[in-house]
Design a protein around this motif. Structure first.
Motif, PDB file in Angstrom:
ATOM      1  N   ILE A   1      -4.958   2.910   4.938  1.00 24.92           N
ATOM      2  CA  ILE A   1      -4.616   4.499   4.792  1.00 24.92           C
ATOM      3  C   ILE A   1      -4.427   4.677   3.380  1.00 24.92           C
ATOM      4  CG2 ILE A   1      -3.215   6.248   5.762  1.00 24.92           C
ATOM      5  CD1 ILE A   1      -2.489   4.542   8.095  1.00 24.92           C
ATOM      6  N   GLU A   2      -5.118   5.966   3.018  1.00 26.12           N
ATOM      7  CA  GLU A   2      -5.227   6.210   1.684  1.00 26.12           C
ATOM      8  C   GLU A   2      -3.987   7.574   1.533  1.00 26.12           C
ATOM      9  OE1 GLU A   2      -8.831   7.529  -0.137  1.00 26.12           O
ATOM     10  OE2 GLU A   2      -9.332   5.422  -0.215  1.00 26.12           O
ATOM     11  N   LEU A   3      -3.381   7.362   0.428  1.00 23.79           N
ATOM     12  CA  LEU A   3      -2.313   8.181  -0.138  1.00 23.79           C
ATOM     13  C   LEU A   3      -2.434   8.632  -1.569  1.00 23.79           C
ATOM     14  CD1 LEU A   3       0.412   9.741   0.369  1.00 23.79           C
ATOM     15  CD2 LEU A   3       1.559   7.740  -0.483  1.00 23.79           C
ATOM     16  N   GLY A   4      -3.136   9.656  -2.059  1.00 21.58           N
ATOM     17  CA  GLY A   4      -3.313  10.113  -3.114  1.00 21.58           C
ATOM     18  C   GLY A   4      -4.530   9.227  -3.613  1.00 21.58           C
ATOM     19  N   GLY A   5      -5.473   9.043  -2.758  1.00 27.86           N
ATOM     20  CA  GLY A   5      -6.834   8.460  -3.225  1.00 27.86           C
ATOM     21  C   GLY A   5      -6.643   6.857  -3.215  1.00 27.86           C
ATOM     22  N   ARG A   6      -5.533   6.365  -2.989  1.00 26.48           N
ATOM     23  CA  ARG A   6      -5.376   4.638  -3.151  1.00 26.48           C
ATOM     24  C   ARG A   6      -4.756   4.406  -1.707  1.00 26.48           C
ATOM     25  NH1 ARG A   6      -1.213   3.569  -6.958  1.00 26.48           N
ATOM     26  NH2 ARG A   6      -1.967   1.611  -7.320  1.00 26.48           N
ATOM     27  N   PRO A   7      -5.158   3.147  -1.310  1.00 22.00           N
ATOM     28  CA  PRO A   7      -4.589   2.583  -0.149  1.00 22.00           C
ATOM     29  C   PRO A   7      -3.110   2.247  -0.355  1.00 22.00           C
ATOM     30  CG  PRO A   7      -6.632   1.635  -0.695  1.00 22.00           C
ATOM     31  CD  PRO A   7      -6.242   2.534  -1.900  1.00 22.00           C
ATOM     32  N   LEU A   8      -2.407   2.452   0.849  1.00 22.70           N
ATOM     33  CA  LEU A   8      -1.144   2.021   0.889  1.00 22.70           C
ATOM     34  C   LEU A   8      -0.860   0.683   0.274  1.00 22.70           C
ATOM     35  CD1 LEU A   8       0.298   3.323   4.192  1.00 22.70           C
ATOM     36  CD2 LEU A   8       0.410   4.696   2.183  1.00 22.70           C
ATOM     37  N   LEU A   9      -1.701  -0.189   0.493  1.00 20.77           N
ATOM     38  CA  LEU A   9      -1.505  -1.549   0.163  1.00 20.77           C
ATOM     39  C   LEU A   9      -1.483  -1.700  -1.465  1.00 20.77           C
ATOM     40  CD1 LEU A   9      -1.505  -4.700   0.173  1.00 20.77           C
ATOM     41  CD2 LEU A   9      -4.033  -4.762   0.350  1.00 20.77           C
ATOM     42  N   LEU A  10      -2.162  -0.902  -2.234  1.00 18.13           N
ATOM     43  CA  LEU A  10      -2.294  -1.111  -3.681  1.00 18.13           C
ATOM     44  C   LEU A  10      -0.646  -0.306  -4.076  1.00 18.13           C
ATOM     45  CD1 LEU A  10      -5.651  -0.502  -4.924  1.00 18.13           C
ATOM     46  CD2 LEU A  10      -4.484  -2.329  -4.157  1.00 18.13           C
ATOM     47  N   HIS A  11      -0.278   0.813  -3.351  1.00 19.88           N
ATOM     48  CA  HIS A  11       0.980   1.635  -3.944  1.00 19.88           C
ATOM     49  C   HIS A  11       2.062   0.461  -3.927  1.00 19.88           C
ATOM     50  CE1 HIS A  11      -0.208   5.859  -4.161  1.00 19.88           C
ATOM     51  NE2 HIS A  11      -1.036   5.429  -3.241  1.00 19.88           N
ATOM     52  N   VAL A  12       2.041  -0.447  -2.919  1.00 16.55           N
ATOM     53  CA  VAL A  12       3.224  -1.357  -2.626  1.00 16.55           C
ATOM     54  C   VAL A  12       3.052  -2.387  -3.630  1.00 16.55           C
ATOM     55  CG1 VAL A  12       4.458  -3.025  -1.077  1.00 16.55           C
ATOM     56  CG2 VAL A  12       3.613  -0.572  -0.123  1.00 16.55           C
ATOM     57  N   LEU A  13       1.848  -3.131  -3.495  1.00 13.30           N
ATOM     58  CA  LEU A  13       1.390  -3.923  -4.517  1.00 13.30           C
ATOM     59  C   LEU A  13       2.127  -3.643  -6.008  1.00 13.30           C
ATOM     60  CD1 LEU A  13       0.034  -6.825  -4.887  1.00 13.30           C
ATOM     61  CD2 LEU A  13      -2.013  -5.467  -5.532  1.00 13.30           C
ATOM     62  N   GLU A  14       1.604  -2.258  -6.566  1.00 11.56           N
ATOM     63  CA  GLU A  14       2.042  -2.057  -7.666  1.00 11.56           C
ATOM     64  C   GLU A  14       3.441  -2.173  -8.021  1.00 11.56           C
ATOM     65  OE1 GLU A  14       1.321   1.523 -10.892  1.00 11.56           O
ATOM     66  OE2 GLU A  14       1.165   2.069  -8.725  1.00 11.56           O
ATOM     67  N   ALA A  15       4.298  -1.744  -6.933  1.00 13.85           N
ATOM     68  CA  ALA A  15       5.776  -1.465  -6.983  1.00 13.85           C
ATOM     69  C   ALA A  15       6.356  -3.095  -6.980  1.00 13.85           C
ATOM     70  CB  ALA A  15       6.423  -0.758  -5.637  1.00 13.85           C
ATOM     71  N   MET A  16       5.918  -3.910  -6.039  1.00 21.11           N
ATOM     72  CA  MET A  16       6.233  -5.049  -6.072  1.00 21.11           C
ATOM     73  C   MET A  16       5.956  -6.074  -7.504  1.00 21.11           C
ATOM     74  SD  MET A  16       7.942  -5.563  -3.255  1.00 21.11           S
ATOM     75  CE  MET A  16       8.599  -3.960  -3.826  1.00 21.11           C
ATOM     76  N   SER A  17       4.809  -5.834  -8.061  1.00 20.46           N
ATOM     77  CA  SER A  17       4.466  -6.422  -9.227  1.00 20.46           C
ATOM     78  C   SER A  17       5.441  -6.038 -10.567  1.00 20.46           C
ATOM     79  CB  SER A  17       3.097  -6.011  -9.734  1.00 20.46           C
ATOM     80  OG  SER A  17       2.120  -6.703  -8.755  1.00 20.46           O
ATOM     81  N   ALA A  18       6.044  -4.990 -10.240  1.00 22.52           N
ATOM     82  CA  ALA A  18       6.750  -4.184 -11.570  1.00 22.52           C
ATOM     83  C   ALA A  18       8.133  -4.716 -11.345  1.00 22.52           C
ATOM     84  CB  ALA A  18       6.611  -2.787 -11.402  1.00 22.52           C
ATOM     85  N   ASN A  19       8.442  -6.118 -11.240  1.00 24.36           N
ATOM     86  CA  ASN A  19       9.500  -6.645 -11.152  1.00 24.36           C
ATOM     87  C   ASN A  19       9.628  -7.694 -11.729  1.00 24.36           C
ATOM     88  OD1 ASN A  19      11.640  -5.413  -8.798  1.00 24.36           O
ATOM     89  ND2 ASN A  19       9.400  -5.344  -7.996  1.00 24.36           N
ATOM     90  N   ARG A  20      10.640  -7.884 -12.917  1.00 22.80           N
ATOM     91  CA  ARG A  20      10.607  -9.103 -14.045  1.00 22.80           C
ATOM     92  C   ARG A  20      10.966 -10.272 -13.203  1.00 22.80           C
ATOM     93  NH1 ARG A  20      15.552  -6.926 -14.170  1.00 22.80           N
ATOM     94  NH2 ARG A  20      17.491  -8.156 -13.855  1.00 22.80           N
ATOM     95  N   SER A  21      11.339 -10.439 -12.153  1.00 23.46           N
ATOM     96  CA  SER A  21      11.830 -11.704 -11.294  1.00 23.46           C
ATOM     97  C   SER A  21      10.496 -12.166 -10.506  1.00 23.46           C
ATOM     98  CB  SER A  21      12.969 -11.409 -10.368  1.00 23.46           C
ATOM     99  OG  SER A  21      12.819 -10.465  -9.444  1.00 23.46           O
TER     100      SER A  21
END
Length: 261
Positions: A38-58
Protein backbone atom coordinates in the motif's frame (compact mmCIF):
# COMPACT_ATOMS: atom_id res chain seq x y z
CA UNK A 1 8.33 -24.65 30.36
CA UNK A 2 9.44 -21.33 31.75
CA UNK A 3 12.24 -19.30 30.20
CA UNK A 4 15.18 -18.35 32.42
CA UNK A 5 15.03 -14.77 33.55
CA UNK A 6 18.77 -14.35 33.19
CA UNK A 7 20.46 -14.68 29.83
CA UNK A 8 24.18 -14.49 29.28
CA UNK A 9 24.97 -11.25 27.52
CA UNK A 10 27.60 -8.61 28.01
CA UNK A 11 26.81 -5.11 29.19
CA UNK A 12 30.14 -3.59 28.22
CA UNK A 13 30.51 -4.46 24.53
CA UNK A 14 28.48 -2.85 21.72
CA UNK A 15 25.28 -4.67 20.83
CA UNK A 16 24.13 -5.53 17.32
CA UNK A 17 20.60 -6.34 16.21
CA UNK A 18 18.83 -8.04 13.37
CA UNK A 19 15.39 -6.81 12.35
CA UNK A 20 12.37 -8.79 11.22
CA UNK A 21 9.84 -6.75 9.23
CA UNK A 22 6.51 -8.56 9.15
CA UNK A 23 5.20 -7.90 5.64
CA UNK A 24 3.22 -11.06 4.86
CA UNK A 25 -0.17 -9.71 5.99
CA UNK A 26 -2.87 -9.58 3.33
CA UNK A 27 -4.59 -6.58 4.93
CA UNK A 28 -8.08 -8.11 4.90
CA UNK A 29 -9.46 -5.52 7.32
CA UNK A 30 -8.08 -2.70 5.20
CA UNK A 31 -9.14 -4.14 1.86
CA UNK A 32 -6.34 -2.76 -0.36
CA UNK A 33 -4.36 -5.93 -1.00
CA UNK A 34 -1.06 -6.86 0.68
CA UNK A 35 -0.44 -4.24 3.32
CA UNK A 36 3.28 -3.92 2.59
CA UNK A 37 2.54 -2.68 -0.94
CA UNK A 38 0.00 0.00 0.00
CA UNK A 39 1.42 3.35 -0.99
CA UNK A 40 1.86 6.29 1.33
CA UNK A 41 3.23 9.44 -0.26
CA UNK A 42 4.02 7.51 -3.45
CA UNK A 43 6.07 4.82 -1.69
CA UNK A 44 4.98 1.40 -0.41
CA UNK A 45 4.70 1.02 3.36
CA UNK A 46 7.47 -1.57 3.18
CA UNK A 47 10.01 1.02 2.05
CA UNK A 48 9.01 3.48 4.77
CA UNK A 49 9.64 0.86 7.46
CA UNK A 50 12.77 -0.48 5.76
CA UNK A 51 14.26 3.02 5.74
CA UNK A 52 13.52 3.55 9.43
CA UNK A 53 14.93 0.17 10.45
CA UNK A 54 18.09 0.68 8.38
CA UNK A 55 18.68 3.99 10.15
CA UNK A 56 19.95 2.41 13.37
CA UNK A 57 23.64 2.10 14.16
CA UNK A 58 23.04 -1.27 15.85
CA UNK A 59 21.17 -2.93 12.96
CA UNK A 60 23.37 -5.19 10.82
CA UNK A 61 20.80 -7.34 8.97
CA UNK A 62 17.11 -7.34 8.08
CA UNK A 63 14.70 -10.15 7.19
CA UNK A 64 11.38 -9.33 5.50
CA UNK A 65 8.47 -11.76 5.35
CA UNK A 66 6.36 -11.67 2.18
CA UNK A 67 2.97 -13.09 1.18
CA UNK A 68 2.89 -16.25 -0.92
CA UNK A 69 3.95 -15.57 -4.47
CA UNK A 70 5.33 -12.08 -3.81
CA UNK A 71 8.86 -12.88 -2.64
CA UNK A 72 10.45 -11.89 -5.94
CA UNK A 73 8.42 -8.67 -6.16
CA UNK A 74 9.50 -7.74 -2.64
CA UNK A 75 13.13 -8.43 -3.51
CA UNK A 76 12.97 -6.18 -6.57
CA UNK A 77 11.29 -3.42 -4.59
CA UNK A 78 13.90 -3.61 -1.83
CA UNK A 79 16.78 -3.68 -4.33
CA UNK A 80 15.43 -0.48 -5.89
CA UNK A 81 15.74 1.25 -2.50
CA UNK A 82 19.42 0.29 -2.14
CA UNK A 83 19.24 -0.41 1.61
CA UNK A 84 22.26 0.31 3.79
CA UNK A 85 22.25 -3.18 5.38
CA UNK A 86 21.79 -6.70 3.92
CA UNK A 87 18.13 -7.66 3.49
CA UNK A 88 16.72 -11.15 2.96
CA UNK A 89 13.14 -11.79 1.85
CA UNK A 90 11.41 -15.02 2.88
CA UNK A 91 7.83 -16.35 2.63
CA UNK A 92 5.70 -15.59 5.67
CA UNK A 93 3.90 -18.16 7.75
CA UNK A 94 0.18 -18.78 8.33
CA UNK A 95 0.14 -16.52 11.41
CA UNK A 96 1.97 -13.43 12.59
CA UNK A 97 3.79 -15.51 15.17
CA UNK A 98 4.88 -18.09 12.58
CA UNK A 99 6.14 -15.32 10.30
CA UNK A 100 8.14 -13.74 13.12
CA UNK A 101 9.66 -17.11 14.01
CA UNK A 102 10.66 -17.69 10.39
CA UNK A 103 12.10 -14.19 10.15
CA UNK A 104 14.27 -14.59 13.23
CA UNK A 105 15.54 -17.94 11.92
CA UNK A 106 16.39 -16.32 8.56
CA UNK A 107 18.68 -13.70 10.08
CA UNK A 108 22.40 -14.42 9.69
CA UNK A 109 24.50 -15.49 12.69
CA UNK A 110 25.97 -12.64 14.62
CA UNK A 111 23.36 -10.21 15.96
CA UNK A 112 22.72 -10.96 19.62
CA UNK A 113 19.47 -9.02 19.60
CA UNK A 114 16.37 -9.13 17.41
CA UNK A 115 13.81 -6.40 16.72
CA UNK A 116 10.42 -7.49 15.39
CA UNK A 117 8.24 -4.84 13.80
CA UNK A 118 5.12 -4.43 11.66
CA UNK A 119 5.16 -3.16 8.10
CA UNK A 120 2.03 -1.20 9.00
CA UNK A 121 3.93 1.33 11.18
CA UNK A 122 5.39 3.73 8.58
CA UNK A 123 6.14 6.50 11.08
CA UNK A 124 8.58 4.57 13.24
CA UNK A 125 11.38 7.02 13.99
CA UNK A 126 14.92 6.30 12.77
CA UNK A 127 17.04 5.23 15.73
CA UNK A 128 14.16 3.54 17.56
CA UNK A 129 15.96 0.19 17.83
CA UNK A 130 19.06 1.95 19.19
CA UNK A 131 16.94 3.82 21.72
CA UNK A 132 15.23 0.63 22.90
CA UNK A 133 18.54 -1.18 23.29
CA UNK A 134 19.95 1.77 25.26
CA UNK A 135 16.90 1.66 27.53
CA UNK A 136 17.25 -2.08 28.07
CA UNK A 137 20.97 -1.76 28.81
CA UNK A 138 20.26 0.96 31.37
CA UNK A 139 17.69 -1.26 33.06
CA UNK A 140 20.06 -4.22 33.12
CA UNK A 141 22.82 -2.09 34.66
CA UNK A 142 20.59 -0.72 37.42
CA UNK A 143 19.71 -2.59 40.61
CA UNK A 144 16.05 -3.50 40.57
CA UNK A 145 13.45 -6.16 39.88
CA UNK A 146 14.49 -6.89 36.25
CA UNK A 147 18.13 -8.03 36.03
CA UNK A 148 19.21 -9.00 32.52
CA UNK A 149 15.75 -8.71 30.94
CA UNK A 150 14.90 -10.74 27.84
CA UNK A 151 13.47 -7.80 25.93
CA UNK A 152 11.97 -4.34 25.79
CA UNK A 153 8.72 -3.09 24.30
CA UNK A 154 7.62 0.52 23.62
CA UNK A 155 4.29 1.28 25.27
CA UNK A 156 1.75 4.06 25.62
CA UNK A 157 -0.74 4.67 28.44
CA UNK A 158 -4.39 4.39 27.45
CA UNK A 159 -6.34 7.62 27.15
CA UNK A 160 -9.86 6.23 26.67
CA UNK A 161 -11.98 4.86 29.49
CA UNK A 162 -11.93 1.05 29.58
CA UNK A 163 -14.89 -1.13 30.54
CA UNK A 164 -15.28 -4.87 30.91
CA UNK A 165 -17.71 -6.36 28.42
CA UNK A 166 -20.95 -7.98 29.46
CA UNK A 167 -23.57 -9.71 27.34
CA UNK A 168 -24.25 -7.43 24.37
CA UNK A 169 -25.40 -4.69 24.47
CA UNK A 170 -24.79 -4.39 28.21
CA UNK A 171 -21.72 -2.66 29.57
CA UNK A 172 -20.03 -4.04 32.69
CA UNK A 173 -18.04 -2.17 35.31
CA UNK A 174 -15.15 0.14 34.35
CA UNK A 175 -11.60 -1.15 34.49
CA UNK A 176 -8.64 0.76 35.90
CA UNK A 177 -6.82 1.98 32.80
CA UNK A 178 -3.83 3.23 34.82
CA UNK A 179 -2.43 -0.31 34.98
CA UNK A 180 -2.86 -0.93 31.23
CA UNK A 181 -0.45 -0.14 28.41
CA UNK A 182 -0.79 -0.33 24.63
CA UNK A 183 2.21 -2.17 23.15
CA UNK A 184 3.85 -0.97 19.94
CA UNK A 185 6.60 -2.29 17.69
CA UNK A 186 9.49 -2.65 17.14
CA UNK A 187 9.90 -4.97 20.11
CA UNK A 188 13.49 -5.95 20.88
CA UNK A 189 14.59 -9.26 22.42
CA UNK A 190 17.67 -11.25 23.23
CA UNK A 191 17.88 -13.63 20.29
CA UNK A 192 18.24 -16.85 22.30
CA UNK A 193 15.35 -15.84 24.53
CA UNK A 194 12.83 -15.10 21.80
CA UNK A 195 13.91 -18.10 19.70
CA UNK A 196 13.30 -20.39 22.68
CA UNK A 197 9.92 -18.75 23.23
CA UNK A 198 8.87 -19.34 19.61
CA UNK A 199 9.90 -22.98 19.87
CA UNK A 200 7.99 -23.50 23.12
CA UNK A 201 4.87 -21.74 21.81
CA UNK A 202 4.99 -23.97 18.75
CA UNK A 203 5.24 -27.07 20.94
CA UNK A 204 2.32 -25.87 23.06
CA UNK A 205 0.25 -24.89 20.04
CA UNK A 206 -0.37 -21.43 21.52
CA UNK A 207 -0.71 -18.21 19.54
CA UNK A 208 -0.03 -14.74 20.94
CA UNK A 209 -0.94 -11.30 19.64
CA UNK A 210 2.61 -10.02 20.03
CA UNK A 211 6.07 -11.29 20.85
CA UNK A 212 6.29 -9.48 24.19
CA UNK A 213 3.18 -11.27 25.42
CA UNK A 214 4.57 -14.61 24.27
CA UNK A 215 7.93 -14.10 26.00
CA UNK A 216 6.30 -12.82 29.20
CA UNK A 217 3.85 -15.72 29.39
CA UNK A 218 6.71 -18.19 29.11
CA UNK A 219 8.58 -16.58 31.99
CA UNK A 220 10.94 -14.17 30.26
CA UNK A 221 11.36 -10.69 31.69
CA UNK A 222 10.22 -7.91 29.36
CA UNK A 223 10.62 -4.26 30.35
CA UNK A 224 8.94 -1.20 28.90
CA UNK A 225 10.16 2.02 27.30
CA UNK A 226 8.12 5.05 26.26
CA UNK A 227 6.42 4.68 22.89
CA UNK A 228 5.45 7.49 20.55
CA UNK A 229 1.92 8.41 19.50
CA UNK A 230 3.06 8.99 15.91
CA UNK A 231 4.11 5.34 15.62
CA UNK A 232 0.53 4.17 15.11
CA UNK A 233 -0.43 1.04 13.19
CA UNK A 234 -2.44 1.14 9.96
CA UNK A 235 -5.20 -1.44 10.36
CA UNK A 236 -8.41 0.15 9.11
CA UNK A 237 -9.33 2.64 6.39
CA UNK A 238 -9.48 5.43 8.96
CA UNK A 239 -5.86 4.68 9.93
CA UNK A 240 -4.77 4.94 6.30
CA UNK A 241 -6.55 8.26 5.88
CA UNK A 242 -4.88 9.53 9.06
CA UNK A 243 -1.49 8.32 7.82
CA UNK A 244 -1.95 10.14 4.53
CA UNK A 245 -2.79 13.36 6.37
CA UNK A 246 0.17 12.97 8.75
CA UNK A 247 2.55 12.27 5.88
CA UNK A 248 1.34 15.26 3.89
CA UNK A 249 1.73 17.48 6.96
CA UNK A 250 5.24 16.16 7.63
CA UNK A 251 6.32 16.86 4.07
CA UNK A 252 5.08 20.42 4.43
CA UNK A 253 6.58 21.33 7.79
CA UNK A 254 9.54 18.93 7.88
CA UNK A 255 10.90 18.69 4.33
CA UNK A 256 13.58 16.11 3.80
CA UNK A 257 12.69 14.05 6.87
CA UNK A 258 11.13 11.19 4.92
CA UNK A 259 8.46 9.13 6.67
CA UNK A 260 9.52 9.83 10.25
CA UNK A 261 7.92 12.68 12.16
Amino acid sequence: MKLPHHHPYTLSDPWTAGVVILGAGQGERLGHGPKALIELGGRPLLLHVLEAMSANRSVTAIAVTAPDGLTEEFEQLIDSAQPQVPVRVIPGGPTRQASAYAGVAALPPGPEWVAVTDVARPFTEPGTVDRLLDSLRATAQSPGPAPHPCGVVPVLPLVDSVHLAAEEPLLAEPFDRSILRAAQTPQVFHRDCVSTAYEEAQREGTTHTDDAGMVSRLGGTVVTAPGTASNFKITFEHDLMLAQAVHAHAQTVLPGRGSAI
